[in-house]
Design a protein around this motif. Structure first.
Motif, PDB file in Angstrom:
ATOM      1  N   TYR A 181       0.847  -1.190   0.000  1.00 47.62           N
ATOM      2  CA  TYR A 181       0.000   0.000   0.000  1.00 47.62           C
ATOM      3  C   TYR A 181       0.887   1.246   0.000  1.00 47.62           C
ATOM      4  CZ  TYR A 181      -3.807   3.129   1.342  1.00 47.62           C
ATOM      5  OH  TYR A 181      -4.740   4.144   1.390  1.00 47.62           O
ATOM      6  N   PRO A 182       0.817   2.090  -1.024  1.00 47.76           N
ATOM      7  CA  PRO A 182       1.752   3.216  -1.145  1.00 47.76           C
ATOM      8  C   PRO A 182       1.856   4.115   0.083  1.00 47.76           C
ATOM      9  CG  PRO A 182       0.595   2.901  -3.215  1.00 47.76           C
ATOM     10  CD  PRO A 182      -0.047   1.968  -2.219  1.00 47.76           C
ATOM     11  N   PRO A 183       0.749   4.516   0.738  1.00 49.21           N
ATOM     12  CA  PRO A 183       0.916   5.352   1.938  1.00 49.21           C
ATOM     13  C   PRO A 183       1.662   4.650   3.079  1.00 49.21           C
ATOM     14  CG  PRO A 183      -1.296   5.604   1.050  1.00 49.21           C
ATOM     15  CD  PRO A 183      -0.678   4.451   0.321  1.00 49.21           C
ATOM     16  N   TYR A 184       1.519   3.329   3.185  1.00 50.63           N
ATOM     17  CA  TYR A 184       2.261   2.553   4.190  1.00 50.63           C
ATOM     18  C   TYR A 184       3.749   2.555   3.857  1.00 50.63           C
ATOM     19  CZ  TYR A 184       4.145  -2.046   5.752  1.00 50.63           C
ATOM     20  OH  TYR A 184       4.923  -3.078   6.225  1.00 50.63           O
ATOM     21  N   ILE A 185       4.077   2.327   2.598  1.00 55.05           N
ATOM     22  CA  ILE A 185       5.481   2.363   2.172  1.00 55.05           C
ATOM     23  C   ILE A 185       6.065   3.754   2.412  1.00 55.05           C
ATOM     24  CG2 ILE A 185       7.062   2.113   0.228  1.00 55.05           C
ATOM     25  CD1 ILE A 185       5.821  -0.541   1.124  1.00 55.05           C
ATOM     26  N   GLU A 186       5.308   4.784   2.070  1.00 55.87           N
ATOM     27  CA  GLU A 186       5.777   6.158   2.243  1.00 55.87           C
ATOM     28  C   GLU A 186       5.975   6.498   3.716  1.00 55.87           C
ATOM     29  OE1 GLU A 186       7.126   9.908   1.148  1.00 55.87           O
ATOM     30  OE2 GLU A 186       6.806   8.104  -0.080  1.00 55.87           O
ATOM     31  N   ALA A 187       5.049   6.068   4.567  1.00 54.54           N
ATOM     32  CA  ALA A 187       5.170   6.344   5.999  1.00 54.54           C
ATOM     33  C   ALA A 187       6.440   5.712   6.567  1.00 54.54           C
ATOM     34  CB  ALA A 187       3.939   5.829   6.736  1.00 54.54           C
ATOM     35  N   MET A 188       6.735   4.489   6.161  1.00 59.30           N
ATOM     36  CA  MET A 188       7.953   3.826   6.635  1.00 59.30           C
ATOM     37  C   MET A 188       9.193   4.532   6.114  1.00 59.30           C
ATOM     38  SD  MET A 188       7.169  -0.266   6.611  1.00 59.30           S
ATOM     39  CE  MET A 188       6.803  -0.349   4.852  1.00 59.30           C
ATOM     40  N   ALA A 189       9.182   4.903   4.841  1.00 57.85           N
ATOM     41  CA  ALA A 189      10.349   5.562   4.257  1.00 57.85           C
ATOM     42  C   ALA A 189      10.659   6.869   4.971  1.00 57.85           C
ATOM     43  CB  ALA A 189      10.106   5.802   2.769  1.00 57.85           C
TER      44      ALA A 189
END
Length: 369
Positions: A181-189
């Motif tokens: 899920y892109p927002p999950y990936i972005e939050a981790m990054a």
């Protein structure tokens, strides 16, 4: 069979939309007796241990529950907070953050609760509370980004078992995973980048996920693949080369083979291969807990440093950080599409009650139903 009903039902009760956030669970206290109860519930789940029940019952009650609770209680004592376990506290804060965000946008008719698959607050107890609050549409979000039968499916089992005992079932949706899920990936990054900005960056980034037996992969469980997918997408977002990061699996239990490479063995070997400093992040853990605080930041830190490591940095889980809450709210909203949040206008509720009273009196005159 006696099915559960709503004790305080009335026709003018407000209808509400519910969001149930779940996580694995926690003992009630860092004591041997509390751990014995918790482990008995956890390890009795056939989704967790796939062995013939009679054989596993003998092993569990004859050996494991006689030895492991004391050892686990000591580990939990090292991470326990005055308010409770870290997992419980972080999950409660995550639910509160989601609740406030949805309330600002949709008003008071969205109910957000949290429950644990094992231990307290139990799924059944929280579903009871939501039913009494008028929840007629329910979305369940287990906080396991990567799907596994031992986690996501087990949560579904618990919901289904509870529903099998209820008289009135809500409309139901279930988010089984969100590894890409892109927002999950972005939050981790962004979380990792913030850590690097504050603490510097080490030679290699290790992504450590909770392990499962290898046989689950060979039987078709997608967990292994989803972990590697999350790692790849996160590494791409961070601009890492294949030499800059690696994926490992922790927390193995028993003697059979689990997913490899094992985190502990990997960290013991890295200094001998010239990797003297590492950052460790656990993408599959939505909250810091025993497995991240004690196992990674204490036990595995020690393994690495004793093997010749010079720098070890644990990057905390996303917990209830604003970026994580924002990602979870987006995920929830996307899965609520098509469901209207009830308005519950007083006049409409009163009219509904009046119609019900008139129908009852016409069909069952004078009876108190």
């Amino acid at each position: 069979m006696q099915y559960k009903g709503s004790e305080n039902f009335s026709h003018n009760q407000s209808d509400r939309l519910g969001v149930l956030v779940t996580n694995l669970g926690t003992p009630d206290a860092p004591t041997t007796s509390a751990l014995r109860r918790y482990l008995a519930e956890f390890l009795s789940d056939p989704r967790v241990v796939e062995l013939p029940r009679p054989l596993w019952w003998l092993i569990l009650h004859g050996v494991i529950l006689r030895i492991r609770p004391k050892r686990s209680a000591e580990a939990y004592s090292s991470v326990w907070q005055p308010e409770g376990s870290p997992l419980l506290l972080h999950t409660a804060k995550q639910a509160e953050g989601i609740r406030e965000a949805l309330k600002r946008k949709y008003g008071p008719n969205v109910v957000v609760g949290f429950a644990m698959r094992y231990g307290n607050p139990s799924i059944s107890r929280v579903l009871d509370e939501m039913q009494e609050q008028g929840v007629r549409k329910l979305l369940v979000l287990p906080l396991y980004p990567q799907y596994s039968a031992s986690t996501s499916a087990s949560t579904f089992d618990a919901i289904a078992k509870d529903f099998s005992k209820r008289r009135w079932l809500p409309d139901f949706r279930f988010i089984s995973h969100y590894p890409d899920y892109p927002p999950y990936i972005e939050a981790m990054a962004r979380h990792i980048e913030a850590h690097w900005a504050n603490h510097g960056r080490n030679q290699k980034l290790v992504f450590s996920y909770h392990g499962v037996p290898l046989k689950y992969l060979t039987k078709g469980d997608p967990y292994h693949c989803e972990c590697h997918k999350t790692s790849r997408l996160l590494a791409e977002r961070l601009g890492l080369s294949k030499e800059d990061y690696m994926t490992t699996f922790q927390s193995r239990f028993g003697k059979e083979e689990w997913l490899k490479p094992y985190t502990d063995e990997t960290l013991k070997s890295l200094p001998g291969k010239g990797v003297k400093s590492i950052d460790v992040f656990c993408p599959g853990f939505s909250s810091d807990c025993l497995e991240t605080i004690e196992e990674i930041d204490e036990e595995n830190r020690e393994y690495f440093m004793e093997a010749g490591g010079e720098g070890f940095s644990y990057i905390t889980a996303l917990n209830a950080t604003p970026g994580h809450i924002e990602a979870l709210v987006k995920l929830i909203e996307e899965n609520l599409e098509g469901w209207q949040v009830p308005k519950n206008e007083p006049e409409a509720l009163a009219a509904r009650q009046q119609r019900a009273d008139e129908q009852k009196e016409a069909i069952y005159p004078g009876r108190d139903l």
